[in-house]
Design a protein around this motif. Structure first.
Motif, PDB file in Angstrom:
ATOM      1  N   THR A 204     -17.865 -14.326   2.078  1.00  0.00           N
ATOM      2  CA  THR A 204     -17.036 -13.004   2.333  1.00  0.00           C
ATOM      3  C   THR A 204     -17.012 -12.900   1.155  1.00  0.00           C
ATOM      4  O   THR A 204     -15.683 -12.941   0.480  1.00  0.00           O
ATOM      5  CB  THR A 204     -16.532 -12.050   3.371  1.00  0.00           C
ATOM      6  N   GLU A 220     -13.104  -8.536   0.255  1.00  0.00           N
ATOM      7  CA  GLU A 220     -13.931  -8.063   1.824  1.00  0.00           C
ATOM      8  C   GLU A 220     -12.777  -7.689   3.183  1.00  0.00           C
ATOM      9  O   GLU A 220     -12.595  -8.024   4.391  1.00  0.00           O
ATOM     10  CB  GLU A 220     -15.226  -8.687   1.858  1.00  0.00           C
ATOM     11  N   ILE A 333     -19.016  -5.231  -1.091  1.00  0.00           N
ATOM     12  CA  ILE A 333     -17.555  -5.390  -0.206  1.00  0.00           C
ATOM     13  C   ILE A 333     -17.597  -4.097  -0.142  1.00  0.00           C
ATOM     14  O   ILE A 333     -17.811  -2.678  -0.140  1.00  0.00           O
ATOM     15  CB  ILE A 333     -16.201  -5.105  -1.404  1.00  0.00           C
TER      16      ILE A 333
END
Length: 349
Positions: A204, A220, A333
């Protein structure tokens, strides 16, 4: 359409390290799944819970006694799966699939799946295509600002600093004893679990941006947005407390130094595995403070993050400094939209 437990030792040996690394995206693997018990489940999808931090596929399959059972298998969050080529549309109800993975320690009808095979012969890994991946062509970074993704360790080692359990104060021991990792894991209630966990979330992206005079660390993972107050010298007395605390920062040359306090009492490590002992958690008190140092390794094109932790109430000594590296990324994101869950899946209303 059936389920079977694979016991061939060569398959186990190949799969253990892969499965464990795959599951680390959101919580420790070993407390929840047994890599020594691989499973292969064939059946029809009855439901796919496309959620974060974990997705769950429900499969109707025949058990070893020939009876139809519902199996629920967990994997990465939907955002990460989609980026890696496994979309919700591919797992719609009625789709025939075979998943392979590791058996749950909590239920004979649950697993973590690391690959999916479809009726047409396609087989996808939850970690994306195997082999070298194309490296995005990005302009060289000149500072810490931009989007980043946790990079693999350059020199992976299992002999790094061990958990601080042996340095707990009596107050720390009491807190650890009261924590049940299978009921109290903060991620179950969509709590990001302290800054060290936020920095350690693989798969992420995060971005570092200016916001007026302040710096914002936007991860994120769990939709974390940390404001680093660059014009403040002290933390507010009697200010609000949270798992991410209150952060003030300053530049030391080209290094961003972030000092964080005003933490609420919480969890540093959701799961600590010690041979021959039950799984525990590593807790911290509201006295925790942290110092993060962020700088660019221009030659290696890596964001380097060093974290020092101190908690005199729960620990007899300071923590060893942890260091992580992040590669430049062109990922966008996405909203995380965490769903509450428990040991055995999503907590449904």
């Amino acid at each position: 359409m059936s389920v079977r437990h694979i016991v061939v030792r060569t398959i186990v040996a190949i799969g253990v390290s892969f499965a464990a690394s795959a599951a680390l995206a959101h919580h420790s693997f070993a407390p929840h799944f047994d890599a020594a018990k691989p499973v292969s489940i064939s059946g029809k999808v009855t439901e796919f819970e496309a959620r974060n931090p974990h997705s769950y596929v429900h499969i109707a399959a025949l058990d070893e006694n020939g009876r139809t059972q519902e199996y629920v298998c967990e994997s990465h969050g939907v955002t990460q799966l989609t980026r890696n080529g496994l979309t919700p549309a591919m797992l719609k109800a009625g789709t025939t699939i075979r998943v392979t993975g590791s058996l749950s320690r909590h239920s004979a009808h649950m697993c973590f799946f690391d690959s999916v095979e479809f009726a047409d012969g396609r087989k996808l890994s939850v970690n994306g295509p195997t082999g070298p991946r194309p490296v995005p062509t990005l302009a060289p970074r000149k500072d810490i600002f931009g989007t980043w993704l946790l990079a693999p360790l350059r020199n992976p080692s299992t002999s790094g600093p061990q958990p601080m359990m042996q340095f707990l104060t009596p107050a720390g021991e009491k807190a650890v004893a009261a924590y049940d990792p299978f009921k109290d894991d903060p991620t179950f209630r969509c709590d990001p679990v302290a800054i060290r966990r936020v920095w350690g979330a693989p798969g992420t992206p995060l971005e570092i941006v200016h916001d007026g005079n302040d710096v914002v660390l936007h991860h994120e993972w769990m939709d974390v947005r940390r404001v680093i107050h660059m014009n403040m010298k002290d933390h507010p007395k009697n200010g609000a407390r949270s798992s991410l605390g209150h952060s003030i920062g300053h530049m030391d040359g080209d290094t961003l130094v972030v000092e964080t306090a005003n933490y609420s009492a919480g969890v540093l490590n959701q799961y600590v595995e010690t041979a021959g002992q039950p799984t525990k958690g590593l807790l911290h008190s509201a006295a925790l403070t942290s110092v993060e140092r962020l700088h660019l390794d221009a030659d290696g094109q890596r964001l380097v993050v060093e974290i020092d932790l101190t908690d005199p109430e729960f620990f007899k000594q300071t923590f060893a400094r942890s260091t992580s590296e992040y590669a430049p990324s062109d990922l966008k994101i996405e909203p995380f939209n965490c769903s509450r869950e428990g040991v055995t899946g999503t907590v449904k209303k």
